[in-house]
Design an enzyme around this catalytic site. Sequence first.
Site, mmCIF file in Angstrom:
data_model
loop_
_atom_site.group_PDB
_atom_site.id
_atom_site.type_symbol
_atom_site.label_atom_id
_atom_site.label_comp_id
_atom_site.label_asym_id
_atom_site.label_seq_id
_atom_site.Cartn_x
_atom_site.Cartn_y
_atom_site.Cartn_z
ATOM 1 N N LYS A 88 0.824 -1.212 0.000
ATOM 2 C CA LYS A 88 0.000 0.000 0.000
ATOM 3 C C LYS A 88 0.860 1.266 0.000
ATOM 4 O O LYS A 88 2.021 1.214 0.421
ATOM 5 C CB LYS A 88 -0.797 0.027 1.304
ATOM 6 C CG LYS A 88 -2.228 -0.417 1.198
ATOM 7 C CD LYS A 88 -2.865 -0.358 2.569
ATOM 8 C CE LYS A 88 -4.245 0.282 2.547
ATOM 9 N NZ LYS A 88 -5.114 -0.148 1.454
ATOM 10 N N GLY A 89 0.261 2.365 -0.418
ATOM 11 C CA GLY A 89 0.982 3.638 -0.396
ATOM 12 C C GLY A 89 1.360 4.023 1.028
ATOM 13 O O GLY A 89 0.583 3.820 1.960
ATOM 14 N N VAL A 121 3.638 2.732 3.086
ATOM 15 C CA VAL A 121 4.144 1.726 4.034
ATOM 16 C C VAL A 121 5.675 1.674 4.091
ATOM 17 O O VAL A 121 6.249 1.104 5.015
ATOM 18 C CB VAL A 121 3.611 0.303 3.725
ATOM 19 C CG1 VAL A 121 2.098 0.251 3.912
ATOM 20 C CG2 VAL A 121 3.997 -0.151 2.326
ATOM 21 N N THR A 143 11.410 3.630 0.286
ATOM 22 C CA THR A 143 12.550 3.746 1.195
ATOM 23 C C THR A 143 13.282 2.407 1.325
ATOM 24 O O THR A 143 14.513 2.355 1.260
ATOM 25 C CB THR A 143 12.048 4.216 2.581
ATOM 26 O OG1 THR A 143 11.141 5.302 2.391
ATOM 27 C CG2 THR A 143 13.190 4.660 3.446
ATOM 28 N N ASP A 153 5.938 3.364 -9.795
ATOM 29 C CA ASP A 153 4.787 3.954 -9.124
ATOM 30 C C ASP A 153 4.493 5.311 -9.765
ATOM 31 O O ASP A 153 5.371 6.162 -9.810
ATOM 32 C CB ASP A 153 5.106 4.127 -7.635
ATOM 33 C CG ASP A 153 3.873 4.458 -6.812
ATOM 34 O OD1 ASP A 153 2.913 5.014 -7.375
ATOM 35 O OD2 ASP A 153 3.886 4.169 -5.607
#
Length: 308
Positions: free
Chosen positions: A8-9, A11, A15, A37
């Site tokens: 999900k966006g 999370v 990174t 993305d």
Amino acid sequence: MIRFFGGKGGVGKTTLAAAFAVARAGAGRRTLLVSTDPAHSLGDALGGELGEEPRAVAPLLWAAEISGEAQARRRIAEITTDAEQALPREVLPAVRRHLARATESPGTVESALLDRLTELVEQVGDRWDDLVVDSAPTGHMLRLLSLPALLAPWIEGLARQRTKARDADRMVAGLLGRAEEQPDPLLERLHARRARLEAVRSRLAAEALVHLVLVPEHLPLTETLRAAETVAETGLRLGQVIVNRVVPETETGVLARRRAQQDEVLARLAVRFDEPDLVRVPLLPGTLTGRQGLGELAEVLREAGFDP
Ligand SMILES: Nc1ncnc2c1ncn2[C@@H]1O[C@H](COP(=O)(O)OP(=O)(O)O)[C@@H](O)[C@H]1O
Ligand SMILES: [Mg+2]
């Protein structure tokens, strides 16, 4: 090696993917880190502008933010050229209008993104040792990864229709006494595309691992369990699942209460995944950007047992 980081966006995909790529490059591997993305943030994580073409961002590390749009425009231009050569002049304006609209359709952009990713996957082992993909949120990523399987029969059907049409053309041409061989660029492209998609699909099935990333909360847990099934159905292999932002047990106060909630989710994850397949990354203070921040996170990932 080829690794996808999905979830999900928000999370921590970008990174963590970036930290892992920094670690691979640090281990002497020519590493390409790519974001698919549409909400690109890889450039922000690395601290520099990125584009469609891989750019050197550190020793042995290259990065790119790819989108389907540029590729879709290029492909539609190719098909337009083919059509202009193959079709009668009267129908061309209508065909051009249709192709222009197709450029904007989500399906076209998505399959063009897959084409771009295919090119990069094909370069692994040659131009790059490792490919790390910071994927779109789960649903989108899985659709992307299952596209080769979905597109193959469709392309096959199109190719069959083209062959039939060609055979009819040939018969007519034969009757008229001008049966010379005409190359069919459209049919050739369809066959080539199918072969490439199939090659990349079997390559991903054999070599790629998909790492699902989540934060220890109920909704992301449900989505992750579902995504794990879908990954398997897609014929891809699931890598270690990363639970990110786990509150350290030593915390007190508000964070301790948060940890108690997280424990329920961690317990449910432990039922589904065996210990080595589950990696817990702690909630960290500070900024996790730039080579230094990402390098430190890479160390935390390693200590947590990721990619042993
Ligand atoms: N373990 C962590 N501890 C603290 N902050 C984190 C951690 N992992 C990621 N973050 C931060 O959370 C934010 C969202 O992360 P990001 O990687 O952009 O998520 P995604 O790509 O999944 O949308 C970023 O500001 C990132 O620095
Ligand atoms: Mg991201």
